[in-house]
Motif scaffolding. Structure first.
Motif, PDB file in Angstrom:
ATOM      1  N   VAL A  63       0.996 -12.156   2.051  1.00 27.63           N
ATOM      2  CA  VAL A  63       1.071 -12.131   3.563  1.00 27.63           C
ATOM      3  C   VAL A  63       1.725 -10.916   3.846  1.00 27.63           C
ATOM      4  O   VAL A  63       1.314  -9.911   4.650  1.00 27.63           O
ATOM      5  CB  VAL A  63       1.581 -13.167   4.275  1.00 27.63           C
ATOM      6  CG1 VAL A  63       1.959 -12.857   5.654  1.00 27.63           C
ATOM      7  CG2 VAL A  63       0.665 -14.228   4.038  1.00 27.63           C
ATOM      8  N   ILE A  64       2.841 -10.642   3.068  1.00 23.42           N
ATOM      9  CA  ILE A  64       3.545  -9.103   3.511  1.00 23.42           C
ATOM     10  C   ILE A  64       2.950  -8.033   3.090  1.00 23.42           C
ATOM     11  O   ILE A  64       2.804  -7.174   3.790  1.00 23.42           O
ATOM     12  CB  ILE A  64       5.078  -9.526   2.445  1.00 23.42           C
ATOM     13  CG1 ILE A  64       5.944 -10.388   2.981  1.00 23.42           C
ATOM     14  CG2 ILE A  64       5.757  -8.070   2.453  1.00 23.42           C
ATOM     15  CD1 ILE A  64       7.004 -10.721   1.913  1.00 23.42           C
ATOM     16  N   GLU A  65       2.277  -8.237   1.734  1.00 24.06           N
ATOM     17  CA  GLU A  65       1.430  -6.951   1.546  1.00 24.06           C
ATOM     18  C   GLU A  65       0.401  -6.754   2.605  1.00 24.06           C
ATOM     19  O   GLU A  65      -0.117  -5.353   2.786  1.00 24.06           O
ATOM     20  CB  GLU A  65       0.670  -6.928  -0.106  1.00 24.06           C
ATOM     21  CG  GLU A  65       2.043  -6.662  -0.969  1.00 24.06           C
ATOM     22  CD  GLU A  65       1.472  -6.417  -2.358  1.00 24.06           C
ATOM     23  OE1 GLU A  65       0.134  -6.601  -2.653  1.00 24.06           O
ATOM     24  OE2 GLU A  65       2.174  -6.074  -3.117  1.00 24.06           O
ATOM     25  N   ARG A  66      -0.296  -7.754   3.221  1.00 23.76           N
ATOM     26  CA  ARG A  66      -1.299  -7.305   3.959  1.00 23.76           C
ATOM     27  C   ARG A  66      -0.826  -6.713   5.229  1.00 23.76           C
ATOM     28  O   ARG A  66      -1.778  -5.942   5.878  1.00 23.76           O
ATOM     29  CB  ARG A  66      -1.796  -9.063   4.396  1.00 23.76           C
ATOM     30  CG  ARG A  66      -3.027  -8.896   5.594  1.00 23.76           C
ATOM     31  CD  ARG A  66      -3.557 -10.213   5.586  1.00 23.76           C
ATOM     32  NE  ARG A  66      -4.202 -10.178   6.831  1.00 23.76           N
ATOM     33  CZ  ARG A  66      -4.584 -11.418   7.468  1.00 23.76           C
ATOM     34  NH1 ARG A  66      -3.978 -12.471   7.108  1.00 23.76           N
ATOM     35  NH2 ARG A  66      -5.203 -11.431   8.402  1.00 23.76           N
ATOM     36  N   PHE A  67       0.369  -6.941   5.880  1.00 21.94           N
ATOM     37  CA  PHE A  67       0.807  -6.516   6.849  1.00 21.94           C
ATOM     38  C   PHE A  67       1.881  -5.244   6.421  1.00 21.94           C
ATOM     39  O   PHE A  67       2.469  -4.727   7.631  1.00 21.94           O
ATOM     40  CB  PHE A  67       1.332  -7.510   7.719  1.00 21.94           C
ATOM     41  CG  PHE A  67       0.432  -8.413   8.593  1.00 21.94           C
ATOM     42  CD1 PHE A  67      -0.171  -7.965   9.392  1.00 21.94           C
ATOM     43  CD2 PHE A  67      -0.045  -9.605   7.542  1.00 21.94           C
ATOM     44  CE1 PHE A  67      -1.073  -9.132  10.050  1.00 21.94           C
ATOM     45  CE2 PHE A  67      -0.814 -10.503   7.935  1.00 21.94           C
ATOM     46  CZ  PHE A  67      -1.502 -10.290   9.313  1.00 21.94           C
ATOM     47  N   SER A  68       2.158  -4.833   5.544  1.00 18.29           N
ATOM     48  CA  SER A  68       2.838  -3.672   5.173  1.00 18.29           C
ATOM     49  C   SER A  68       1.999  -2.432   4.689  1.00 18.29           C
ATOM     50  O   SER A  68       1.407  -2.184   3.844  1.00 18.29           O
ATOM     51  CB  SER A  68       3.760  -4.048   4.408  1.00 18.29           C
ATOM     52  OG  SER A  68       3.186  -4.291   2.973  1.00 18.29           O
ATOM     53  N   SER A  69       1.879  -1.607   5.532  1.00 23.91           N
ATOM     54  CA  SER A  69       0.731  -0.461   5.595  1.00 23.91           C
ATOM     55  C   SER A  69       1.487   0.375   4.390  1.00 23.91           C
ATOM     56  O   SER A  69       2.388   0.815   4.428  1.00 23.91           O
ATOM     57  CB  SER A  69       0.671   0.293   6.797  1.00 23.91           C
ATOM     58  OG  SER A  69      -0.024  -0.436   7.644  1.00 23.91           O
ATOM     59  N   ASN A  70       0.551   0.650   3.458  1.00 24.19           N
ATOM     60  CA  ASN A  70       0.761   1.571   2.435  1.00 24.19           C
ATOM     61  C   ASN A  70       1.974   1.153   1.462  1.00 24.19           C
ATOM     62  O   ASN A  70       2.699   1.978   0.852  1.00 24.19           O
ATOM     63  CB  ASN A  70       0.922   3.004   2.787  1.00 24.19           C
ATOM     64  CG  ASN A  70      -0.119   3.571   3.706  1.00 24.19           C
ATOM     65  OD1 ASN A  70      -1.447   3.333   3.159  1.00 24.19           O
ATOM     66  ND2 ASN A  70       0.068   4.084   4.822  1.00 24.19           N
ATOM     67  N   TRP A  71       2.515  -0.140   1.477  1.00 24.18           N
ATOM     68  CA  TRP A  71       3.863  -0.609   0.566  1.00 24.18           C
ATOM     69  C   TRP A  71       3.204  -1.750  -0.028  1.00 24.18           C
ATOM     70  O   TRP A  71       2.899  -2.877   0.261  1.00 24.18           O
ATOM     71  CB  TRP A  71       4.779  -1.032   1.595  1.00 24.18           C
ATOM     72  CG  TRP A  71       5.709   0.250   2.174  1.00 24.18           C
ATOM     73  CD1 TRP A  71       5.216   0.953   3.473  1.00 24.18           C
ATOM     74  CD2 TRP A  71       6.662   0.846   1.499  1.00 24.18           C
ATOM     75  NE1 TRP A  71       6.309   1.960   3.478  1.00 24.18           N
ATOM     76  CE2 TRP A  71       7.367   2.019   2.434  1.00 24.18           C
ATOM     77  CE3 TRP A  71       7.472   0.677   0.240  1.00 24.18           C
ATOM     78  CZ2 TRP A  71       8.242   2.747   2.089  1.00 24.18           C
ATOM     79  CZ3 TRP A  71       8.327   1.594   0.026  1.00 24.18           C
ATOM     80  CH2 TRP A  71       8.686   2.501   0.742  1.00 24.18           C
ATOM     81  N   LYS A  72       3.288  -1.663  -1.418  1.00 18.07           N
ATOM     82  CA  LYS A  72       3.242  -2.763  -2.270  1.00 18.07           C
ATOM     83  C   LYS A  72       4.453  -3.482  -2.374  1.00 18.07           C
ATOM     84  O   LYS A  72       5.435  -2.709  -2.329  1.00 18.07           O
ATOM     85  CB  LYS A  72       2.692  -2.416  -3.569  1.00 18.07           C
ATOM     86  CG  LYS A  72       1.435  -1.620  -3.749  1.00 18.07           C
ATOM     87  CD  LYS A  72       0.432  -2.445  -4.749  1.00 18.07           C
ATOM     88  CE  LYS A  72      -0.888  -1.926  -4.846  1.00 18.07           C
ATOM     89  NZ  LYS A  72      -1.609  -2.904  -4.177  1.00 18.07           N
ATOM     90  N   ILE A  73       4.496  -4.483  -2.601  1.00 17.58           N
ATOM     91  CA  ILE A  73       5.728  -5.431  -2.498  1.00 17.58           C
ATOM     92  C   ILE A  73       6.665  -5.025  -3.747  1.00 17.58           C
ATOM     93  O   ILE A  73       7.850  -4.950  -3.673  1.00 17.58           O
ATOM     94  CB  ILE A  73       5.345  -6.961  -2.738  1.00 17.58           C
ATOM     95  CG1 ILE A  73       6.736  -7.738  -2.291  1.00 17.58           C
ATOM     96  CG2 ILE A  73       4.928  -7.515  -3.979  1.00 17.58           C
ATOM     97  CD1 ILE A  73       6.395  -8.456  -0.884  1.00 17.58           C
ATOM     98  N   SER A  74       6.042  -4.584  -4.604  1.00 18.52           N
ATOM     99  CA  SER A  74       7.033  -4.040  -5.904  1.00 18.52           C
ATOM    100  C   SER A  74       7.665  -2.659  -5.525  1.00 18.52           C
ATOM    101  O   SER A  74       8.742  -2.355  -6.271  1.00 18.52           O
ATOM    102  CB  SER A  74       6.073  -3.804  -7.151  1.00 18.52           C
ATOM    103  OG  SER A  74       5.139  -2.944  -6.852  1.00 18.52           O
ATOM    104  N   ARG A  75       7.200  -1.954  -4.544  1.00 16.38           N
ATOM    105  CA  ARG A  75       7.643  -0.578  -4.079  1.00 16.38           C
ATOM    106  C   ARG A  75       8.972  -0.681  -3.127  1.00 16.38           C
ATOM    107  O   ARG A  75       9.638  -0.047  -2.888  1.00 16.38           O
ATOM    108  CB  ARG A  75       6.720   0.335  -3.652  1.00 16.38           C
ATOM    109  CG  ARG A  75       5.677   0.688  -4.686  1.00 16.38           C
ATOM    110  CD  ARG A  75       4.709   1.907  -4.077  1.00 16.38           C
ATOM    111  NE  ARG A  75       5.569   3.081  -3.318  1.00 16.38           N
ATOM    112  CZ  ARG A  75       5.149   3.487  -2.447  1.00 16.38           C
ATOM    113  NH1 ARG A  75       4.248   3.153  -1.596  1.00 16.38           N
ATOM    114  NH2 ARG A  75       6.033   4.408  -2.012  1.00 16.38           N
TER     115      ARG A  75
END
Length: 147
Positions: A63-75
């Motif tokens: 869910v976080i990755e779906r709504f964080s434009s251009n940001w992978k959770i690992s970054r």
């Protein structure tokens, strides 16, 4: 400061610890708690948050990755990532906590432990998730984690 805020801060610290120390400790939560004095009023909500994030991490991260434009959770910074995980857990699974409370708490904790940009970063992602939940654009999840 209220016990829920203290629980959120302690949950952030425990999740941060587990993110940074990927050693094979059998009980990482117990190990974390053994290093710090126990504050009984914060323990139930602390465990609810930490256990809930750990059990639902794949869903929460997606869910976080779906709504964080251009940001992978690992970054993302470890602080921002774990503040978001706690807040998204609350938004998706804790029906007893108003969404605006979860978001405001996450912003405040992010500002305290993160960078100057953490508050705005966290707010942008969580507000998008909140709106999607309101508009039923996030798959319905079982809301079973009650205190």
């Amino acid at each position: 400061m209220g016990t829920r805020r203290l629980s959120r801060e302690k949950a952030l610290q425990a999740l941060f610890y587990m993110d940074m120390h990927r050693d094979p400790v059998e009980d990482p939560v117990g190990h974390f708690c053994s290093c710090f004095s126990e504050n009984q009023p914060t323990e139930p909500f602390f465990h609810r948050l930490v256990d809930g994030v750990r059990e639902n991490r794949a869903t929460i991260d997606a869910v976080i990755e779906r709504f964080s434009s251009n940001w992978k959770i690992s970054r993302m910074s470890c602080v921002d990532r774990n503040v978001l995980r706690i807040a998204v857990f609350e938004l998706l699974f804790c029906t007893d906590i108003p969404p605006k409370v979860s978001i405001n708490e996450a912003i405040d904790v992010g500002k305290r432990y993160g960078t100057e940009e953490s508050g705005a970063f966290i707010n942008g992602i969580l507000d998008s998730i909140r709106m999607a939940i309101t508009e039923n654009k996030v798959d319905a999840l079982p809301k079973t984690v009650e205190e």
